[in-house]
Scaffold this motif. Sequence first.
Motif, PDB file in Angstrom:
ATOM      1  N   UNK A 140       0.852  -1.180   0.000  1.00 53.65           N
ATOM      2  CA  UNK A 140       0.000   0.000   0.000  1.00 53.65           C
ATOM      3  C   UNK A 140       0.888   1.229   0.000  1.00 53.65           C
ATOM      4  N   UNK A 141       0.629   2.136  -0.953  1.00 51.53           N
ATOM      5  CA  UNK A 141       1.390   3.394  -0.990  1.00 51.53           C
ATOM      6  C   UNK A 141       0.498   4.480  -1.575  1.00 51.53           C
ATOM      7  N   UNK A 142       0.859   5.727  -1.331  1.00 48.78           N
ATOM      8  CA  UNK A 142       0.088   6.849  -1.865  1.00 48.78           C
ATOM      9  C   UNK A 142       1.018   7.838  -2.561  1.00 48.78           C
ATOM     10  N   UNK A 143       2.109   7.299  -3.113  1.00 47.13           N
ATOM     11  CA  UNK A 143       3.061   8.164  -3.797  1.00 47.13           C
ATOM     12  C   UNK A 143       3.876   8.984  -2.810  1.00 47.13           C
ATOM     13  N   UNK A 144       4.458  10.098  -3.330  1.00 45.10           N
ATOM     14  CA  UNK A 144       5.360  10.879  -2.476  1.00 45.10           C
ATOM     15  C   UNK A 144       4.773  12.230  -2.064  1.00 45.10           C
ATOM     16  N   UNK A 145       3.505  12.481  -2.422  1.00 43.13           N
ATOM     17  CA  UNK A 145       2.914  13.777  -2.060  1.00 43.13           C
ATOM     18  C   UNK A 145       2.044  13.718  -0.809  1.00 43.13           C
ATOM     19  N   UNK A 146       1.747  12.521  -0.344  1.00 34.51           N
ATOM     20  CA  UNK A 146       0.853  12.383   0.811  1.00 34.51           C
ATOM     21  C   UNK A 146       1.620  12.507   2.128  1.00 34.51           C
ATOM     22  N   UNK A 147       0.874  12.691   3.195  1.00 34.67           N
ATOM     23  CA  UNK A 147       1.463  12.780   4.527  1.00 34.67           C
ATOM     24  C   UNK A 147       1.734  11.361   5.053  1.00 34.67           C
ATOM     25  N   UNK A 148       2.966  11.086   5.495  1.00 31.96           N
ATOM     26  CA  UNK A 148       3.320   9.725   5.944  1.00 31.96           C
ATOM     27  C   UNK A 148       2.380   9.167   7.022  1.00 31.96           C
ATOM     28  N   UNK A 149       1.917  10.047   7.926  1.00 28.48           N
ATOM     29  CA  UNK A 149       1.022   9.581   8.994  1.00 28.48           C
ATOM     30  C   UNK A 149      -0.305   9.105   8.386  1.00 28.48           C
ATOM     31  N   UNK A 150      -0.771   9.851   7.396  1.00 27.46           N
ATOM     32  CA  UNK A 150      -2.019   9.505   6.729  1.00 27.46           C
ATOM     33  C   UNK A 150      -1.856   8.204   5.927  1.00 27.46           C
ATOM     34  N   UNK A 151      -0.686   8.052   5.286  1.00 23.70           N
ATOM     35  CA  UNK A 151      -0.427   6.814   4.525  1.00 23.70           C
ATOM     36  C   UNK A 151      -0.493   5.613   5.479  1.00 23.70           C
ATOM     37  N   UNK A 152       0.159   5.790   6.635  1.00 23.50           N
ATOM     38  CA  UNK A 152       0.176   4.691   7.615  1.00 23.50           C
ATOM     39  C   UNK A 152      -1.250   4.372   8.076  1.00 23.50           C
TER      40      UNK A 152
END
Length: 295
Positions: free
Chosen positions: A159-171
């Motif tokens: 699961x990933x959201x690219x490099x523009x998202x917030x890491x906390x939100x990705x987690x």
Amino acid sequence: MFDALADKLDDAWKKLRGQDKISKANIQDTLKEVRRALLSADVNLQVVKAFIADVEKKALGEGVISGVNPGQQFIKIVYDELVKVMGESNVPLANANEPPTVILMAGLQGTGKTTATAKLALYLRKQERSCLMVGTDIYRPAAIDQLLTLGNQIDVPVFEMGTDADPVEIARQGIAKAKELGVDTVIVDTAGRLQIDDDMMGELSRIKDTIEPDDTLLVVDAMTGQEAANLTYAFHEQIGITGAILTKLDGDSRGGAALSVRQISGQPIKFVGVGEKVEALEPFYPDRLASRILN
Ligand code: GDP
């Protein structure tokens, strides 16, 4: 057993011949050799000091030198103490009563964190535990690609959201995805820096507070040597770890970092990395590493 150290101890023990008691005075030379052996295995100096003090106490407690080879008897005391300090048996990964088990990976850049994430996923898959890996390292675009490639290779979803998202939100969304997929374990890879910094620790803390991991594993490069103690101290104090993975044990290092990590954090080394391949992960056995450190 431990021929190299035994040879080095020989001179020290010659002075002891004819004596039948271990006393504070007659073990000083021997303790110096053990100290040298531990330092050359890259155990942190403070950790060595504490360890030597323990061994001295133990040896004095045993008192009588029995048998023909007091050197071996003394090395046995050192070996037993080393195994004890590193944790007597292998401690398994967390396994939550209610899936998914959440594992958070932490550590400096280049230690082998992303590789260890995939290694763990494969290890768990082999035990019939399904996995999802989550890529939150938005600072190094190659990191997410690396995780995707590894995922493909071992047939584990990422699961990933690219490099523009917030890491906390990705987690956070990664955990939601794991629940949706019904996987047994979710492993969250995080960004590392070349050095410990406040931004990294702050972000890690926020991720940890958000996903409430069952296991927080510090990935430590065995080649880090003396620095392993400072690293462990910083990570444990600021985010609280529940275990560690010692990587690159296939290299020259004698693995003294394991002793430092355990002494400083009180948490067990759970696995060791023994190569670049995804299969190169083994559970940690303190007795094997004690032999390696003393040899
Ligand atoms: P990260 O920055 O912490 O995520 O580190 P990576 O997972 O990208 O690994 C950094 C380098 O170390 C890569 O070249 C890996 O192949 C290598 N590596 C990782 N674990 C091991 C190991 O156990 N042994 C060896 N020899 N190399 C390893």
